[in-house]
Design a protein around this motif. Structure first.
Motif, PDB file in Angstrom:
ATOM      1  N   ALA A   1      12.575  19.135  10.390  1.00 46.28           N
ATOM      2  CA  ALA A   1      13.124  17.779  10.354  1.00 46.28           C
ATOM      3  C   ALA A   1      13.257  17.332   8.908  1.00 46.28           C
ATOM      4  CB  ALA A   1      12.226  16.811  11.132  1.00 46.28           C
ATOM      5  N   GLY A   2      14.457  16.902   8.521  1.00 43.37           N
ATOM      6  CA  GLY A   2      14.683  16.448   7.166  1.00 43.37           C
ATOM      7  C   GLY A   2      14.736  14.934   7.078  1.00 43.37           C
ATOM      8  N   GLY A   3      14.895  14.445   5.873  1.00 41.34           N
ATOM      9  CA  GLY A   3      14.932  12.998   5.690  1.00 41.34           C
ATOM     10  C   GLY A   3      13.540  12.394   5.681  1.00 41.34           C
ATOM     11  N   HIS A   4      13.489  11.086   5.819  1.00 35.53           N
ATOM     12  CA  HIS A   4      12.215  10.368   5.782  1.00 35.53           C
ATOM     13  C   HIS A   4      12.077   9.445   6.984  1.00 35.53           C
ATOM     14  CE1 HIS A   4      10.705  11.055   1.557  1.00 35.53           C
ATOM     15  NE2 HIS A   4      11.926  11.525   1.468  1.00 35.53           N
ATOM     16  N   LEU A   5      10.917   9.481   7.600  1.00 29.52           N
ATOM     17  CA  LEU A   5      10.493   8.487   8.594  1.00 29.52           C
ATOM     18  C   LEU A   5       9.117   8.010   8.132  1.00 29.52           C
ATOM     19  CD1 LEU A   5      11.543  10.114  12.002  1.00 29.52           C
ATOM     20  CD2 LEU A   5      12.441   7.998  11.028  1.00 29.52           C
ATOM     21  N   ASN A   6       9.106   7.099   7.192  1.00 30.58           N
ATOM     22  CA  ASN A   6       7.866   6.716   6.521  1.00 30.58           C
ATOM     23  C   ASN A   6       7.126   5.588   7.211  1.00 30.58           C
ATOM     24  OD1 ASN A   6       9.036   8.417   4.461  1.00 30.58           O
ATOM     25  ND2 ASN A   6       7.691   7.399   2.986  1.00 30.58           N
ATOM     26  N   MET A   7       5.818   5.819   7.413  1.00 32.15           N
ATOM     27  CA  MET A   7       4.955   4.726   7.840  1.00 32.15           C
ATOM     28  C   MET A   7       4.515   3.980   6.581  1.00 32.15           C
ATOM     29  SD  MET A   7       1.714   5.748   6.754  1.00 32.15           S
ATOM     30  CE  MET A   7       0.586   4.889   7.801  1.00 32.15           C
ATOM     31  N   THR A   8       4.219   2.707   6.727  1.00 27.27           N
ATOM     32  CA  THR A   8       3.890   1.866   5.572  1.00 27.27           C
ATOM     33  C   THR A   8       2.535   1.199   5.769  1.00 27.27           C
ATOM     34  OG1 THR A   8       5.215   0.112   6.608  1.00 27.27           O
ATOM     35  CG2 THR A   8       6.280   1.418   4.900  1.00 27.27           C
ATOM     36  N   THR A   9       1.915   0.837   4.654  1.00 25.45           N
ATOM     37  CA  THR A   9       0.576   0.252   4.714  1.00 25.45           C
ATOM     38  C   THR A   9       0.472  -0.963   3.787  1.00 25.45           C
ATOM     39  OG1 THR A   9      -0.295   1.638   2.927  1.00 25.45           O
ATOM     40  CG2 THR A   9      -0.446   2.514   5.178  1.00 25.45           C
ATOM     41  N   VAL A  10      -0.632  -1.667   3.947  1.00 22.25           N
ATOM     42  CA  VAL A  10      -0.943  -2.821   3.101  1.00 22.25           C
ATOM     43  C   VAL A  10      -2.340  -2.635   2.524  1.00 22.25           C
ATOM     44  CG1 VAL A  10      -1.329  -5.314   3.047  1.00 22.25           C
ATOM     45  CG2 VAL A  10       0.516  -4.375   4.443  1.00 22.25           C
TER      46      VAL A  10
ATOM     47  N   VAL B   1       8.357  -4.297   0.643  1.00 24.59           N
ATOM     48  CA  VAL B   1       8.344  -4.077  -0.811  1.00 24.59           C
ATOM     49  C   VAL B   1       7.885  -2.657  -1.129  1.00 24.59           C
ATOM     50  CG1 VAL B   1       7.203  -4.725  -2.965  1.00 24.59           C
ATOM     51  CG2 VAL B   1       8.028  -6.501  -1.431  1.00 24.59           C
ATOM     52  N   GLY B   2       6.808  -2.224  -0.482  1.00 23.72           N
ATOM     53  CA  GLY B   2       6.290  -0.879  -0.723  1.00 23.72           C
ATOM     54  C   GLY B   2       7.285   0.194  -0.334  1.00 23.72           C
ATOM     55  N   ALA B   3       7.975  -0.010   0.792  1.00 24.59           N
ATOM     56  CA  ALA B   3       8.958   0.971   1.260  1.00 24.59           C
ATOM     57  C   ALA B   3      10.136   1.076   0.297  1.00 24.59           C
ATOM     58  CB  ALA B   3       9.447   0.593   2.653  1.00 24.59           C
ATOM     59  N   ARG B   4      10.660  -0.066  -0.127  1.00 22.80           N
ATOM     60  CA  ARG B   4      11.819  -0.049  -1.020  1.00 22.80           C
ATOM     61  C   ARG B   4      11.477   0.559  -2.373  1.00 22.80           C
ATOM     62  NH1 ARG B   4      16.490   1.487  -1.762  1.00 22.80           N
ATOM     63  NH2 ARG B   4      17.707   0.414  -3.378  1.00 22.80           N
ATOM     64  N   SER B   5      10.257   0.307  -2.848  1.00 21.06           N
ATOM     65  CA  SER B   5       9.860   0.853  -4.150  1.00 21.06           C
ATOM     66  C   SER B   5       9.813   2.374  -4.128  1.00 21.06           C
ATOM     67  CB  SER B   5       8.491   0.298  -4.563  1.00 21.06           C
ATOM     68  OG  SER B   5       7.459   0.819  -3.739  1.00 21.06           O
ATOM     69  N   LYS B   6       9.670   2.969  -2.940  1.00 18.06           N
ATOM     70  CA  LYS B   6       9.652   4.422  -2.811  1.00 18.06           C
ATOM     71  C   LYS B   6      11.036   4.994  -2.498  1.00 18.06           C
ATOM     72  CE  LYS B   6       5.299   5.088  -3.603  1.00 18.06           C
ATOM     73  NZ  LYS B   6       4.858   5.812  -4.829  1.00 18.06           N
ATOM     74  N   GLY B   7      12.024   4.096  -2.301  1.00 21.77           N
ATOM     75  CA  GLY B   7      13.388   4.580  -2.087  1.00 21.77           C
ATOM     76  C   GLY B   7      13.958   4.361  -0.706  1.00 21.77           C
ATOM     77  N   ALA B   8      13.244   3.654   0.178  1.00 17.52           N
ATOM     78  CA  ALA B   8      13.749   3.435   1.538  1.00 17.52           C
ATOM     79  C   ALA B   8      15.056   2.656   1.510  1.00 17.52           C
ATOM     80  CB  ALA B   8      12.709   2.700   2.375  1.00 17.52           C
ATOM     81  N   GLN B   9      15.980   3.074   2.377  1.00 15.93           N
ATOM     82  CA  GLN B   9      17.269   2.387   2.522  1.00 15.93           C
ATOM     83  C   GLN B   9      17.283   1.491   3.763  1.00 15.93           C
ATOM     84  OE1 GLN B   9      18.690   6.538   2.466  1.00 15.93           O
ATOM     85  NE2 GLN B   9      20.496   5.734   1.421  1.00 15.93           N
ATOM     86  N   TYR B  10      16.550   1.907   4.776  1.00 13.32           N
ATOM     87  CA  TYR B  10      16.499   1.173   6.045  1.00 13.32           C
ATOM     88  C   TYR B  10      15.045   0.985   6.451  1.00 13.32           C
ATOM     89  CZ  TYR B  10      21.327   2.774   6.141  1.00 13.32           C
ATOM     90  OH  TYR B  10      22.628   3.037   5.812  1.00 13.32           O
TER      91      TYR B  10
ATOM     92  N   GLY C   1       0.822  -1.203   0.000  1.00 12.18           N
ATOM     93  CA  GLY C   1       0.000   0.000   0.000  1.00 12.18           C
ATOM     94  C   GLY C   1       0.858   1.255   0.000  1.00 12.18           C
ATOM     95  N   PRO C   2       0.243   2.427   0.131  1.00 18.12           N
ATOM     96  CA  PRO C   2       0.990   3.685   0.140  1.00 18.12           C
ATOM     97  C   PRO C   2       1.933   3.770   1.340  1.00 18.12           C
ATOM     98  CG  PRO C   2      -1.361   4.062  -0.202  1.00 18.12           C
ATOM     99  CD  PRO C   2      -1.209   2.635   0.201  1.00 18.12           C
ATOM    100  N   THR C   3       3.003   4.529   1.179  1.00 13.79           N
ATOM    101  CA  THR C   3       3.910   4.835   2.279  1.00 13.79           C
ATOM    102  C   THR C   3       3.990   6.346   2.410  1.00 13.79           C
ATOM    103  OG1 THR C   3       6.197   4.664   3.063  1.00 13.79           O
ATOM    104  CG2 THR C   3       5.866   4.567   0.685  1.00 13.79           C
ATOM    105  N   VAL C   4       3.891   6.853   3.636  1.00 16.28           N
ATOM    106  CA  VAL C   4       3.778   8.297   3.861  1.00 16.28           C
ATOM    107  C   VAL C   4       4.860   8.750   4.835  1.00 16.28           C
ATOM    108  CG1 VAL C   4       2.296  10.159   4.707  1.00 16.28           C
ATOM    109  CG2 VAL C   4       1.290   8.234   3.460  1.00 16.28           C
ATOM    110  N   ASN C   5       5.540   9.833   4.494  1.00 16.91           N
ATOM    111  CA  ASN C   5       6.574  10.396   5.363  1.00 16.91           C
ATOM    112  C   ASN C   5       5.927  11.153   6.508  1.00 16.91           C
ATOM    113  OD1 ASN C   5       8.923  11.344   6.492  1.00 16.91           O
ATOM    114  ND2 ASN C   5       9.414  12.763   4.819  1.00 16.91           N
ATOM    115  N   THR C   6       6.112  10.680   7.733  1.00 14.94           N
ATOM    116  CA  THR C   6       5.503  11.349   8.889  1.00 14.94           C
ATOM    117  C   THR C   6       6.090  12.731   9.124  1.00 14.94           C
ATOM    118  OG1 THR C   6       7.070  10.336  10.455  1.00 14.94           O
ATOM    119  CG2 THR C   6       5.033   9.129   9.994  1.00 14.94           C
ATOM    120  N   LEU C   7       7.251  13.009   8.544  1.00 16.02           N
ATOM    121  CA  LEU C   7       7.879  14.325   8.695  1.00 16.02           C
ATOM    122  C   LEU C   7       7.428  15.309   7.624  1.00 16.02           C
ATOM    123  CD1 LEU C   7      11.550  13.154   9.375  1.00 16.02           C
ATOM    124  CD2 LEU C   7       9.785  13.713  11.067  1.00 16.02           C
ATOM    125  N   GLY C   8       6.675  14.823   6.651  1.00 16.75           N
ATOM    126  CA  GLY C   8       6.295  15.659   5.519  1.00 16.75           C
ATOM    127  C   GLY C   8       4.820  15.978   5.454  1.00 16.75           C
ATOM    128  N   ASP C   9       4.357  16.263   4.240  1.00 10.78           N
ATOM    129  CA  ASP C   9       2.954  16.620   3.996  1.00 10.78           C
ATOM    130  C   ASP C   9       2.237  15.459   3.321  1.00 10.78           C
ATOM    131  OD1 ASP C   9       3.685  19.061   4.966  1.00 10.78           O
ATOM    132  OD2 ASP C   9       3.498  20.133   3.059  1.00 10.78           O
TER     133      ASP C   9
END
Length: 364
Positions: free
Chosen positions: A60-69, A304-313, A35-43
């Protein structure tokens, strides 16, 4: 008609019949997909996901993304062709329908339950982050829900603060059930409560509600399997008063699994510097008021969803590590966490470049 032609015609007709059967015959399965992944630090949808007022915040910079299914709806009936395609597709997962919707749960019931879990996860995320920052949070035990047609209906109400049961002070939600089940079915239980309206009025004026009422409820026998016990038809929970306002703006998301990432996002907004060091970090996991991280469902879809958006960790609940590590997307490092402290420690290593020190997930 030549024998060879007849054989080919018969085979073709049989194949068509099988395909038709596959399309029209429903099977008791549902499908999960990233499902969608959303950066909690962003909009999200034009506004900040985390909105904090009444307290100094920091960029706050960078990404702390929550993920969904994504999951198929409760009333969707998958056919055999779709099930086979789902089984063969690498990024999707076909599971028994009852796994996602047990006991014949309807779409409406599932949506309501997910909304309640999401709301509770937001509250726990706030508490965990503020406690980590040593910011005082007031907490109390409340009536969370009242079961329809139960002995408590019309007597106790959602939001009532439970001060005591049979004169014994209540400190944790679990205390309520322990005290009720000391009774035999048919016996009376006395709840000392602050009515929800009184509590709400006191909170609005930043005061402590002191007016209590004694409510007597007659217990009944539980109707589940196992030994019968006394119940009154409520569930107890925890409510909080925060010293400033924290709003989480994210619609069309349910369930408790974003708790950890919300908590980290709040922590990052309330402290100078970037937790991630500018890196793209995603993750998942429930969180309780004490900062303990719990397991979630659909871990393979989330990585899978996180990596497809560019997550490294990817911050991974310890109990999900083995499953996630069996099929880790290329370029994604799975980091095992059990508490918010673990997550903050991992983020420190990530932003300092000490990635060899990270507690990584393994299949064992």
């Amino acid at each position: 008609m030549p024998r060879r032609t007849a054989t080919m015609l018969a085979s073709t007709l049989m194949l068509i019949a099988l395909l038709c059967a596959g399309v029209f015959i429903p099977v008791p399965y549902s499908e999960m997909s990233p499902g969608p992944t959303v950066n909690t630090l962003g909009d999200h949808d034009g506004e900040p996901v985390l909105q904090i007022s009444g307290r100094k915040t920091y960029a706050a910079g960078g990404h702390l993304n929550m993920t969904t299914v994504r999951v198929t709806s409760a009333d969707y009936r998958m056919n055999l062709v779709e099930a086979v395609y789902g089984w063969l597709a690498h990024d999707n997962k076909v599971v028994p329908h009852d796994t996602l919707y047990p006991d014949g749960k309807t779409e409406e019931q599932s949506t309501q339950e997910n909304a309640e879990e999401f709301s509770q996860s937001q509250e726990s995320a706030k508490v965990a982050a503020l406690r980590e920052l040593k910011v005082p949070v007031k907490s109390w035990v409340i009536v969370s829900t009242v079961v329809k047609d139960s002995p408590s209906e019309g007597k106790l109400h959602a939001g009532d603060v439970i001060k005591a049961v049979d004169g014994t002070t209540v400190k944790e939600p679990t205390d309520v059930a322990k005290l009720v089940t000391k009774h035999q079915p048919g016996q009376d239980v006395v709840f000392t409560v602050v009515p929800a309206k009184e509590q709400a009025a006191a909170e609005k004026e930043n005061k402590t509600a002191t007016k209590t009422q004694d409510i007597t409820v007659t217990t009944v026998a539980s109707d589940d399997t196992g030994e019968k016990r006394a119940i009154v038809g409520i569930s107890a929970g925890t409510d909080h008063t925060f010293p400033f306002t924290i709003d989480i703006k994210l619609a069309d998301v349910g369930g408790p699994s974003a708790g950890l990432m919300f908590s980290l996002g709040i922590y990052d907004k309330l402290t100078p510097g970037d937790l991630t060091g500018g890196k793209f970090v995603a993750g998942t996991g429930t969180i309780d008021d004490d900062g303990k991280v719990g397991p979630i469902g659909g871990i393979e879809m989330k990585t899978v969803g996180a990596r497809s958006k560019g997550a490294q960790y990817f911050l991974t609940p310890a109990d999900n590590c083995a499953a996630a590590a069996k099929d880790t997307p290329d370029g994604l490092t799975l980091v095992k966490v059990k508490t918010i402290d673990d997550a903050l420690g991992a983020l420190k290593d990530i932003r300092s470049g000490k990635t060899s020190d990270l507690p990584k997930c393994t299949t064992s």
